[in-house]
Design a protein around this motif. Sequence first.
Motif, PDB file in Angstrom:
ATOM      1  N   ALA A   1      -9.172  -2.208  -2.278  1.00  0.00           N
ATOM      2  CA  ALA A   1      -8.393  -1.354  -1.373  1.00  0.00           C
ATOM      3  C   ALA A   1      -7.273  -0.637  -2.130  1.00  0.00           C
ATOM      4  O   ALA A   1      -7.046   0.564  -1.924  1.00  0.00           O
ATOM      5  CB  ALA A   1      -7.809  -2.190  -0.235  1.00  0.00           C
ATOM      6  N   GLY A   2      -6.595  -1.344  -3.020  1.00  0.00           N
ATOM      7  CA  GLY A   2      -5.526  -0.726  -3.793  1.00  0.00           C
ATOM      8  C   GLY A   2      -6.037   0.417  -4.657  1.00  0.00           C
ATOM      9  O   GLY A   2      -5.443   1.486  -4.726  1.00  0.00           O
TER      10      GLY A   2
ATOM     11  N   VAL B   1      -1.078   1.272  -9.360  1.00  0.00           N
ATOM     12  CA  VAL B   1      -1.422   0.166  -8.455  1.00  0.00           C
ATOM     13  C   VAL B   1      -0.572  -1.077  -8.656  1.00  0.00           C
ATOM     14  O   VAL B   1      -0.644  -2.003  -7.856  1.00  0.00           O
ATOM     15  CB  VAL B   1      -2.926  -0.208  -8.562  1.00  0.00           C
TER      16      VAL B   1
ATOM     17  N   LEU C   1      -8.846   2.159  -4.201  1.00  0.00           N
ATOM     18  CA  LEU C   1      -9.323   3.243  -3.340  1.00  0.00           C
ATOM     19  C   LEU C   1      -8.158   4.038  -2.748  1.00  0.00           C
ATOM     20  O   LEU C   1      -8.245   5.261  -2.620  1.00  0.00           O
ATOM     21  CB  LEU C   1     -10.215   2.695  -2.228  1.00  0.00           C
ATOM     22  N   ILE C   2      -7.084   3.366  -2.396  1.00  0.00           N
ATOM     23  CA  ILE C   2      -5.907   4.074  -1.873  1.00  0.00           C
ATOM     24  C   ILE C   2      -5.317   4.980  -2.948  1.00  0.00           C
ATOM     25  O   ILE C   2      -4.992   6.140  -2.687  1.00  0.00           O
ATOM     26  CB  ILE C   2      -4.862   3.077  -1.332  1.00  0.00           C
ATOM     27  N   ALA C   3      -5.205   4.478  -4.167  1.00  0.00           N
ATOM     28  CA  ALA C   3      -4.667   5.299  -5.261  1.00  0.00           C
ATOM     29  C   ALA C   3      -5.553   6.520  -5.492  1.00  0.00           C
ATOM     30  O   ALA C   3      -5.063   7.649  -5.633  1.00  0.00           O
ATOM     31  CB  ALA C   3      -4.548   4.468  -6.538  1.00  0.00           C
TER      32      ALA C   3
ATOM     33  N   TYR D   1       0.826  -1.206   0.000  1.00  0.00           N
ATOM     34  CA  TYR D   1       0.000   0.000   0.000  1.00  0.00           C
ATOM     35  C   TYR D   1       0.862   1.258   0.000  1.00  0.00           C
ATOM     36  O   TYR D   1       0.510   2.256  -0.633  1.00  0.00           O
ATOM     37  CB  TYR D   1      -0.982  -0.009   1.172  1.00  0.00           C
TER      38      TYR D   1
ATOM     39  N   ILE E   1       0.878   4.284  -2.831  1.00  0.00           N
ATOM     40  CA  ILE E   1       0.904   5.716  -2.507  1.00  0.00           C
ATOM     41  C   ILE E   1       2.036   6.409  -3.260  1.00  0.00           C
ATOM     42  O   ILE E   1       1.834   7.442  -3.907  1.00  0.00           O
ATOM     43  CB  ILE E   1       1.034   5.924  -0.979  1.00  0.00           C
TER      44      ILE E   1
ATOM     45  N   SER F   1       1.330   6.489  -7.018  1.00  0.00           N
ATOM     46  CA  SER F   1       0.283   7.466  -7.327  1.00  0.00           C
ATOM     47  C   SER F   1       0.829   8.891  -7.300  1.00  0.00           C
ATOM     48  O   SER F   1       0.489   9.714  -8.152  1.00  0.00           O
ATOM     49  CB  SER F   1      -0.888   7.338  -6.345  1.00  0.00           C
TER      50      SER F   1
ATOM     51  N   ALA G   1      -7.623   7.930  -3.319  1.00  0.00           N
ATOM     52  CA  ALA G   1      -7.518   8.816  -2.149  1.00  0.00           C
ATOM     53  C   ALA G   1      -6.250   9.654  -2.201  1.00  0.00           C
ATOM     54  O   ALA G   1      -6.267  10.844  -1.873  1.00  0.00           O
ATOM     55  CB  ALA G   1      -7.570   7.981  -0.866  1.00  0.00           C
ATOM     56  N   VAL G   2      -5.147   9.051  -2.624  1.00  0.00           N
ATOM     57  CA  VAL G   2      -3.883   9.795  -2.747  1.00  0.00           C
ATOM     58  C   VAL G   2      -4.036  10.907  -3.773  1.00  0.00           C
ATOM     59  O   VAL G   2      -3.608  12.046  -3.546  1.00  0.00           O
ATOM     60  CB  VAL G   2      -2.714   8.856  -3.127  1.00  0.00           C
TER      61      VAL G   2
END
Length: 171
Positions: free
Chosen positions: A60-61, A53, A63-65, A4, A8, A11, A67-68
Amino acid sequence: MNEYLEIILRSLAVYAFMLIAIRLTGKKELSQLNTTDVVLILLISNAVQNAMVGTNTSLAGGLIAAAVLFALNYLLKKLMFKSTWFRNLISQQPEILIHNGNLDFTKLSRLGITNDELQEAMREHGVEHYKDVKLGILEVDGNISIISGDEQLRHTKYLRKRKHKSLGNLN
């Protein structure tokens, strides 16, 4: 490295690359999207997705990308609001294309603005001839503003053909 944390960092790198690429290609491209521009954006988004990613195709991957990207965009907007130096680094400045009926052919050529695009902007503002333009400006959002020397035209309200995203629906 944590997968993760890798998403980040990837991204952040893709965002920085895209910001620089858009800055280098010019502001005219921001508001005047044609079919090839839309295709390019779709293909770029598909190409950079894997760069962000990697092999992680989980929810989750993704969504994290996302969100960043949202967080970085928010932070850059805040920095641009607070720092003139940073805003000038990231944003471009308006460019005068026509002054008192005189066209700046060097600037028009450098910006890749065609005669047809300039005449379209003039028609949108109710101006027929170049000599009637007091000021023609390529704005930072890619729109061309025309200010006429004609008193009657200056007091007529014209709506932009391409609304700026922050103006919302004016109708």
